[in-house]
Design a protein around this motif. Structure first.
Motif, PDB file in Angstrom:
ATOM      1  N   LEU A  37       0.320  -1.308  -0.044  1.00 10.14           N
ATOM      2  CA  LEU A  37      -0.177   0.165  -0.196  1.00 10.14           C
ATOM      3  C   LEU A  37       0.812   1.314  -0.189  1.00 10.14           C
ATOM      4  O   LEU A  37       1.562   1.753   0.828  1.00 10.14           O
ATOM      5  N   LEU A  38       0.302   2.128  -1.178  1.00 13.44           N
ATOM      6  CA  LEU A  38       1.586   3.847  -0.801  1.00 13.44           C
ATOM      7  C   LEU A  38      -0.045   4.566   0.126  1.00 13.44           C
ATOM      8  O   LEU A  38      -1.192   4.539   0.175  1.00 13.44           O
ATOM      9  N   LEU A  39       0.943   5.565   0.783  1.00 14.57           N
ATOM     10  CA  LEU A  39       0.360   6.015   1.327  1.00 14.57           C
ATOM     11  C   LEU A  39       1.436   7.735   1.280  1.00 14.57           C
ATOM     12  O   LEU A  39       2.013   7.633   0.986  1.00 14.57           O
ATOM     13  N   ARG A  40       0.285   8.757   1.764  1.00 11.49           N
ATOM     14  CA  ARG A  40       1.284  10.283   1.780  1.00 11.49           C
ATOM     15  C   ARG A  40       0.556  10.755   3.052  1.00 11.49           C
ATOM     16  O   ARG A  40      -0.043  11.109   3.740  1.00 11.49           O
ATOM     17  N   ALA A  41       2.505  10.608   4.077  1.00 12.96           N
ATOM     18  CA  ALA A  41       1.786  11.145   5.203  1.00 12.96           C
ATOM     19  C   ALA A  41       2.573  12.571   5.248  1.00 12.96           C
ATOM     20  O   ALA A  41       4.107  13.111   4.652  1.00 12.96           O
ATOM     21  N   SER A  42       2.164  13.522   6.506  1.00 12.73           N
ATOM     22  CA  SER A  42       2.819  14.550   6.595  1.00 12.73           C
ATOM     23  C   SER A  42       4.003  14.887   7.152  1.00 12.73           C
ATOM     24  O   SER A  42       4.813  14.280   8.333  1.00 12.73           O
ATOM     25  N   ALA A  43       4.914  15.733   7.127  1.00 13.43           N
ATOM     26  CA  ALA A  43       6.268  15.515   7.563  1.00 13.43           C
ATOM     27  C   ALA A  43       6.461  16.452   8.784  1.00 13.43           C
ATOM     28  O   ALA A  43       6.686  15.701   9.218  1.00 13.43           O
ATOM     29  N   ALA A  44       5.631  16.573   8.714  1.00 18.07           N
ATOM     30  CA  ALA A  44       5.433  17.415  10.171  1.00 18.07           C
ATOM     31  C   ALA A  44       5.465  17.434  11.179  1.00 18.07           C
ATOM     32  O   ALA A  44       5.401  16.711  12.306  1.00 18.07           O
ATOM     33  N   GLU A  45       3.945  15.940  11.477  1.00 18.77           N
ATOM     34  CA  GLU A  45       3.653  15.093  11.657  1.00 18.77           C
ATOM     35  C   GLU A  45       4.526  13.600  12.115  1.00 18.77           C
ATOM     36  O   GLU A  45       4.665  13.170  12.818  1.00 18.77           O
TER      37      GLU A  45
END
Length: 393
Positions: free
Chosen positions: A331-339
């Motif tokens: 699976l692919l996802l986009r995660a916040s760099a700040a978080e």
């Protein structure tokens, strides 16, 4: 609006290879229709049949209720007598002509003498911000400028139908966005009827009043962008419009589970064509529907939670593109760099993590082996696209 442009029962073959297969396509006057699909699906061939550059073996085509092609009766109006504008992928500008003469070429061919004199060329150039380039030659222009000139040439004679054959694919990302925006604005201003061919879902959503997603010479779904985005009718469509994450589901005595054994609630999911007694299904969701967690305890209440392991992550500025594996599913996802940036930088492939998602994000279909679905899934994985602004508003 009335469907005054139409394709009915169109068939185009090359030898024994059927490229367009009994295709029906109503086009409303003033509509911007997008033909969307991967290479080899028949979208460009359909466009070339509309233009008169290909001769179908069956079916009919009409423009403004006038029959311009009919296989049964032998009607076949040649390309130069079909009142169309054409914008090609490769610009196709005459290198020995100035911008002025390139834009004015359709007027000359159609012997529109008054239009050649009344400022139509200057007006068309002004529409695409090229009025200062009229005395230059194509070799003196950038790629973006050349394509804008090609758009002006396609519109200058005010044709019944404007055909766009992947006109943005040769431009870099910044110019592609600029020219796409200009085409959208021009359509809003002038209201011309257009058919636009692309393999890019972002272009399709941004430009189309309606989208026809093609597969093997047929239309898989024909609908407004919002409906295609929210309710793809098949796994093929879901994969092609960015739902690149595929989760295999197995039905047991206690409900649906993933191959890793995590429970999946389908009560709020959109389920299409899965038989009541079926034991397998395929769920699709977008990368931005997935949330990343250090443990299952961090997942929001009501979300489906999957146990997973980290495979890879790539820095993208304000986000990380993260790849995880849960059972047999990657699976692919986009995660916040700040978080998540600090935690990810301390992580290594194989670390145990969790992902979750709102079950209403799932689109569920019968589990079918389909090479075409695998192909479009791989295409979708090359980029994690955000929700188009047109749909997010």
């Amino acid at each position: 609006m009335t469907s005054r442009f139409s394709v009915s029962g169109l068939v185009k073959k090359y030898g024994d290879n059927v490229v367009v297969d009994d295709l029906d396509l109503p086009i409303e006057e003033g509509e911007f229709l997008v033909l969307l699909g991967p290479s080899g699906c028949g979208k460009t061939t359909t466009l070339r049949c509309l233009a008169g550059l290909e001769t179908p073996q069956g079916g009919s085509i009409s423009f403004k209720d006038e029959l311009i092609f009919d296989a049964e009766s032998g009607v076949n109006v040649p390309a130069h007598r079909r009142n169309i504008g054409m914008v090609f992928q490769s610009y196709a500008l005459w290198p020995h002509m100035t911008v002025r003469k390139n834009i004015g070429y359709p007027l000359k061919v159609r012997k529109m003498k008054e239009a050649l004199k009344d400022g139509s060329i200057e007006q068309a150039a002004r529409m695409v911000d090229c009025e200062g380039l009229l005395d230059r030659y194509p070799s003196q222009l950038s790629g973006g400028q050349q394509q804008r000139v090609a758009v002006a040439r396609g519109l200058v004679s005010r044709p019944d139908l404007v055909l766009f054959d992947e006109p943005l694919s040769n431009l870099d990302a910044r110019l592609r966005d600029q020219v796409r925006s200009q085409i959208h604005q021009l359509h809003q201003q002038l209201g011309f009827t257009a058919v636009f061919v692309t393999h890019d879902q972002s272009e399709a959503f941004a430009l189309g009043d309606r989208i026809a997603i093609m597969k093997a010479g047929k239309i898989e779904q024909y609908d407004e962008p919002e409906h295609v985005f929210e309710t793809p009718v098949s796994e093929y469509v879901a994969a092609f419009i960015g739902m690149s994450n595929r989760i295999e589901l197995l039905r047991g005595h206690d409900g649906w589970r993933t191959t890793k054994g995590d429970a999946v609630d389908l009560s709020r999911a959109l389920v299409r064509g899965v038989p009541d007694r079926g034991t397998e299904a395929a769920a699709r969701l977008r990368p931005d529907d997935l949330l990343l967690h250090a443990s299952t305890a961090e997942a929001p209440a009501g979300n489906v939670v999957l146990h997973a392991e980290l495979v890879d992550f790539e820095y993208g500025g304000r986000y990380y593109d993260v790849t995880v594996r849960s059972g047999e599913d990657t699976l692919l996802l986009r995660a916040s760099a700040a978080e998540h940036g600090v935690t990810l930088k301390k992580s290594a492939p194989g670390d145990q993590i969790a992902v979750s998602f709102d079950p209403s994000a799932l689109r569920v279909y019968p589990d079918q082996a389909d090479a075409a679905i695998d192909t479009v899934s791989q295409t979708a994985k090359t980029a994690v696209a955000p929700v188009p602004a047109k749909l997010a508003s």
